[in-house]
Design a protein around this motif. Structure first.
Motif, PDB file in Angstrom:
ATOM      1  N   ALA A   1       0.967  -1.651   0.479  1.00 21.87           N
ATOM      2  CA  ALA A   1       0.112  -0.234  -0.438  1.00 21.87           C
ATOM      3  C   ALA A   1       0.316   1.655  -0.556  1.00 21.87           C
ATOM      4  CB  ALA A   1      -1.021   0.316   0.617  1.00 21.87           C
ATOM      5  N   GLY A   2       1.562   0.905   0.762  1.00 24.35           N
ATOM      6  CA  GLY A   2       3.016   2.502   0.505  1.00 24.35           C
ATOM      7  C   GLY A   2       3.833   2.519  -0.669  1.00 24.35           C
ATOM      8  N   ALA A   3       3.661   1.331  -0.789  1.00 27.14           N
ATOM      9  CA  ALA A   3       4.491   1.254  -2.895  1.00 27.14           C
ATOM     10  C   ALA A   3       3.870   1.880  -3.496  1.00 27.14           C
ATOM     11  CB  ALA A   3       5.200   0.137  -2.447  1.00 27.14           C
ATOM     12  N   LEU A   4       2.453   1.353  -3.718  1.00 22.85           N
ATOM     13  CA  LEU A   4       1.334   1.985  -4.323  1.00 22.85           C
ATOM     14  C   LEU A   4       1.044   3.915  -4.285  1.00 22.85           C
ATOM     15  CD1 LEU A   4      -0.876   1.762  -6.679  1.00 22.85           C
ATOM     16  CD2 LEU A   4      -2.316   1.058  -5.164  1.00 22.85           C
ATOM     17  N   ALA A   5       1.004   3.548  -2.787  1.00 23.09           N
ATOM     18  CA  ALA A   5       0.693   5.238  -2.462  1.00 23.09           C
ATOM     19  C   ALA A   5       2.374   5.829  -3.134  1.00 23.09           C
ATOM     20  CB  ALA A   5       1.147   5.743  -0.896  1.00 23.09           C
TER      21      ALA A   5
ATOM     22  N   MET B   1       3.637   5.380  -5.763  1.00 22.57           N
ATOM     23  CA  MET B   1       3.826   5.078  -7.285  1.00 22.57           C
ATOM     24  C   MET B   1       3.726   7.083  -7.547  1.00 22.57           C
ATOM     25  SD  MET B   1       3.829   1.306  -8.367  1.00 22.57           S
ATOM     26  CE  MET B   1       3.081   1.738  -9.850  1.00 22.57           C
ATOM     27  N   VAL B   2       2.113   7.000  -7.141  1.00 24.06           N
ATOM     28  CA  VAL B   2       1.067   7.918  -7.318  1.00 24.06           C
ATOM     29  C   VAL B   2       2.090   9.092  -7.291  1.00 24.06           C
ATOM     30  CG1 VAL B   2      -1.207   9.311  -6.184  1.00 24.06           C
ATOM     31  CG2 VAL B   2      -1.411   6.201  -6.692  1.00 24.06           C
ATOM     32  N   VAL B   3       2.698   9.414  -6.199  1.00 22.32           N
ATOM     33  CA  VAL B   3       3.747  10.512  -5.521  1.00 22.32           C
ATOM     34  C   VAL B   3       4.616  11.189  -6.868  1.00 22.32           C
ATOM     35  CG1 VAL B   3       5.123  11.796  -4.111  1.00 22.32           C
ATOM     36  CG2 VAL B   3       3.182  10.286  -3.015  1.00 22.32           C
ATOM     37  N   ALA B   4       4.938   9.641  -6.996  1.00 21.73           N
ATOM     38  CA  ALA B   4       6.298  10.340  -7.952  1.00 21.73           C
ATOM     39  C   ALA B   4       5.665  10.303  -9.497  1.00 21.73           C
ATOM     40  CB  ALA B   4       7.326   8.382  -8.345  1.00 21.73           C
ATOM     41  N   ALA B   5       4.440   9.975  -9.777  1.00 22.81           N
ATOM     42  CA  ALA B   5       3.686   9.981 -10.928  1.00 22.81           C
ATOM     43  C   ALA B   5       3.243  11.412 -11.091  1.00 22.81           C
ATOM     44  CB  ALA B   5       3.116   8.946 -11.748  1.00 22.81           C
ATOM     45  N   LEU B   6       2.816  12.029 -10.130  1.00 19.30           N
ATOM     46  CA  LEU B   6       2.138  13.288 -10.343  1.00 19.30           C
ATOM     47  C   LEU B   6       3.698  14.612 -10.022  1.00 19.30           C
ATOM     48  CD1 LEU B   6      -0.236  12.744  -6.783  1.00 19.30           C
ATOM     49  CD2 LEU B   6      -0.469  13.340  -9.636  1.00 19.30           C
ATOM     50  N   ILE B   7       4.896  14.386  -9.199  1.00 15.48           N
ATOM     51  CA  ILE B   7       6.222  14.428  -9.745  1.00 15.48           C
ATOM     52  C   ILE B   7       6.463  15.094 -11.090  1.00 15.48           C
ATOM     53  CG2 ILE B   7       8.510  14.937  -8.873  1.00 15.48           C
ATOM     54  CD1 ILE B   7       8.177  13.707  -6.583  1.00 15.48           C
ATOM     55  N   GLY B   8       6.290  13.618 -11.478  1.00  9.02           N
ATOM     56  CA  GLY B   8       6.500  13.785 -13.308  1.00  9.02           C
ATOM     57  C   GLY B   8       5.373  14.969 -13.773  1.00  9.02           C
TER      58      GLY B   8
ATOM     59  N   ALA C   1      11.603   0.556  -7.602  1.00  2.00           N
ATOM     60  CA  ALA C   1      12.813   0.718  -6.819  1.00  2.00           C
ATOM     61  C   ALA C   1      11.349   0.069  -5.546  1.00  2.00           C
ATOM     62  CB  ALA C   1      12.750   2.184  -5.819  1.00  2.00           C
ATOM     63  N   ALA C   2      10.608  -0.119  -5.598  1.00  3.91           N
ATOM     64  CA  ALA C   2       9.797  -1.073  -4.471  1.00  3.91           C
ATOM     65  C   ALA C   2      10.083  -2.254  -4.448  1.00  3.91           C
ATOM     66  CB  ALA C   2       7.782  -0.495  -4.885  1.00  3.91           C
ATOM     67  N   ILE C   3       9.704  -3.299  -5.448  1.00 10.41           N
ATOM     68  CA  ILE C   3      10.287  -4.555  -6.097  1.00 10.41           C
ATOM     69  C   ILE C   3      11.555  -4.579  -5.672  1.00 10.41           C
ATOM     70  CG2 ILE C   3      10.559  -6.431  -7.414  1.00 10.41           C
ATOM     71  CD1 ILE C   3       8.355  -4.891  -9.349  1.00 10.41           C
ATOM     72  N   VAL C   4      12.717  -3.584  -5.701  1.00  6.92           N
ATOM     73  CA  VAL C   4      13.921  -4.154  -4.861  1.00  6.92           C
ATOM     74  C   VAL C   4      14.317  -3.694  -3.610  1.00  6.92           C
ATOM     75  CG1 VAL C   4      16.068  -3.024  -5.368  1.00  6.92           C
ATOM     76  CG2 VAL C   4      14.661  -3.090  -7.344  1.00  6.92           C
ATOM     77  N   LEU C   5      13.091  -3.011  -3.051  1.00  2.55           N
ATOM     78  CA  LEU C   5      13.448  -2.887  -1.648  1.00  2.55           C
ATOM     79  C   LEU C   5      12.449  -4.121  -1.458  1.00  2.55           C
ATOM     80  CD1 LEU C   5      14.133  -1.212   0.996  1.00  2.55           C
ATOM     81  CD2 LEU C   5      11.630  -0.353   0.687  1.00  2.55           C
ATOM     82  N   TYR C   6      11.720  -4.544  -1.552  1.00  2.00           N
ATOM     83  CA  TYR C   6      10.662  -5.695  -1.284  1.00  2.00           C
ATOM     84  C   TYR C   6      12.414  -7.386  -1.070  1.00  2.00           C
ATOM     85  CZ  TYR C   6       8.116 -10.162  -0.292  1.00  2.00           C
ATOM     86  OH  TYR C   6       7.288 -10.993  -0.227  1.00  2.00           O
ATOM     87  N   LEU C   7      12.799  -7.356  -2.204  1.00  2.00           N
ATOM     88  CA  LEU C   7      13.569  -8.412  -2.885  1.00  2.00           C
ATOM     89  C   LEU C   7      14.898  -8.326  -1.270  1.00  2.00           C
ATOM     90  CD1 LEU C   7      13.676  -9.095  -6.270  1.00  2.00           C
ATOM     91  CD2 LEU C   7      12.265 -10.199  -4.118  1.00  2.00           C
ATOM     92  N   LEU C   8      15.285  -7.054  -0.879  1.00  2.00           N
ATOM     93  CA  LEU C   8      16.762  -6.731  -0.003  1.00  2.00           C
ATOM     94  C   LEU C   8      16.387  -7.121   1.295  1.00  2.00           C
ATOM     95  CD1 LEU C   8      18.649  -2.886  -2.228  1.00  2.00           C
ATOM     96  CD2 LEU C   8      19.079  -6.049  -2.008  1.00  2.00           C
ATOM     97  N   VAL C   9      15.069  -6.646   1.548  1.00  2.00           N
ATOM     98  CA  VAL C   9      14.208  -6.841   2.703  1.00  2.00           C
ATOM     99  C   VAL C   9      14.501  -8.859   3.203  1.00  2.00           C
ATOM    100  CG1 VAL C   9      12.903  -7.182   4.432  1.00  2.00           C
ATOM    101  CG2 VAL C   9      12.947  -5.304   2.839  1.00  2.00           C
ATOM    102  N   MET C  10      14.112  -9.423   2.004  1.00  2.00           N
ATOM    103  CA  MET C  10      14.384 -11.036   2.669  1.00  2.00           C
ATOM    104  C   MET C  10      15.255 -11.679   2.440  1.00  2.00           C
ATOM    105  SD  MET C  10      10.687 -11.565   2.579  1.00  2.00           S
ATOM    106  CE  MET C  10       9.111 -10.418   2.923  1.00  2.00           C
ATOM    107  N   SER C  11      16.424 -10.531   1.537  1.00  2.00           N
ATOM    108  CA  SER C  11      18.062 -11.122   1.290  1.00  2.00           C
ATOM    109  C   SER C  11      18.963 -10.977   1.663  1.00  2.00           C
ATOM    110  CB  SER C  11      17.945 -11.728   0.345  1.00  2.00           C
ATOM    111  OG  SER C  11      17.671 -10.555  -1.258  1.00  2.00           O
ATOM    112  N   THR C  12      18.465  -9.539   1.849  1.00  2.00           N
ATOM    113  CA  THR C  12      20.281  -9.054   2.341  1.00  2.00           C
ATOM    114  C   THR C  12      20.100  -8.629   4.184  1.00  2.00           C
ATOM    115  OG1 THR C  12      19.612  -7.024   2.144  1.00  2.00           O
ATOM    116  CG2 THR C  12      20.761  -8.147   0.257  1.00  2.00           C
ATOM    117  N   PRO C  13      21.131  -8.682   5.287  1.00  2.00           N
ATOM    118  CA  PRO C  13      20.980  -7.915   5.978  1.00  2.00           C
ATOM    119  C   PRO C  13      21.239  -6.376   6.362  1.00  2.00           C
ATOM    120  CG  PRO C  13      23.526  -8.899   5.709  1.00  2.00           C
ATOM    121  CD  PRO C  13      22.259  -8.864   4.558  1.00  2.00           C
TER     122      PRO C  13
END
Length: 195
Positions: free
Chosen positions: A65-69, A71-78, A120-132
């Motif tokens: 939900a935070g990632a979707l929000a 995305m909306v903010v980044a789209a509105l910045i553009g 960026a949200a996908i990368v962050l999700y994968l990092l949380v699941m795999s890196t210290p």
């Protein structure tokens, strides 16, 4: 009268009392604090240097939900950047790749901002699941990706002002995505418990 140079006894030849070495201390154990009895000192847990289970998890629904929000903010910045710079200030901004063939520079910026936030949200999700240390790695990934995207307008043939304005828009989008997603992470990350 006693000799101050011979504090161990008054009789000549008397040996000083034997000195007992302190008990050996296990590596990683803290020293006994002042005023602490030996029994209390043994109850102190050994010092660990990151040896405990570092695995993290996420409250998945709230994270996305935070990632979707974001995305909306980044789209509105553009959207806002293109509208303000081109329509209000009559400045030209170098157009982004129109991935969905919208035919509009403004919509191309909207799509670019939203896609950047999604990746960026996908990368962050994968990092949380795999890196210290996911937050540190994520900061570097977003910073480097933002620098690359900000330099793309200067590749090949370019006009200096539109290229600079496009670079500034990318820097603003990158900063917003980083701050919003790391804020989302701090509210949704949980430490996994092992049975």
């Amino acid at each position: 009268m006693s000799d101050p140079n011979r504090p161990y006894g008054q009789e000549y030849g008397e040996q000083p009392p034997a000195v007992q070495p302190p008990p050996a201390q296990a590596p990683g154990m803290p020293t006994q604090a002042v005023g602490q009895t030996p029994d209390e000192a043994q109850q102190v847990q050994p010092v660990t240097s990151g040896t405990e289970d570092p695995r993290l998890g996420l409250e998945v629904g709230r994270f996305w939900a935070g990632a979707l929000a974001t995305m909306v903010v980044a789209a509105l910045i553009g959207l806002a950047a293109d509208f303000i710079l081109e329509e209000v200030l009559n400045l030209e901004v170098q157009a982004q790749a129109d991935l969905f063939a919208t035919g509009s520079d403004m919509l191309a910026w909207v799509v670019a901002g939203a896609l950047f936030a999604l990746v960026a949200a996908i990368v962050l999700y994968l990092l949380v699941m795999s890196t210290p240390r996911p937050r540190s790695f994520f900061g570097w990934v977003v910073a480097l990706a933002t620098v690359i995207l900000a330099m793309v307008p200067f590749a090949g043939q370019f006009e200096i002002v539109p290229a600079i304005l496009a670079a500034i828009v990318w820097i603003v989008i990158g900063c917003a995505v980083w701050s919003l997603l790391t804020g989302t992470l701090s509210r949704t990350v949980v430490r996994r418990t092992t049975a």
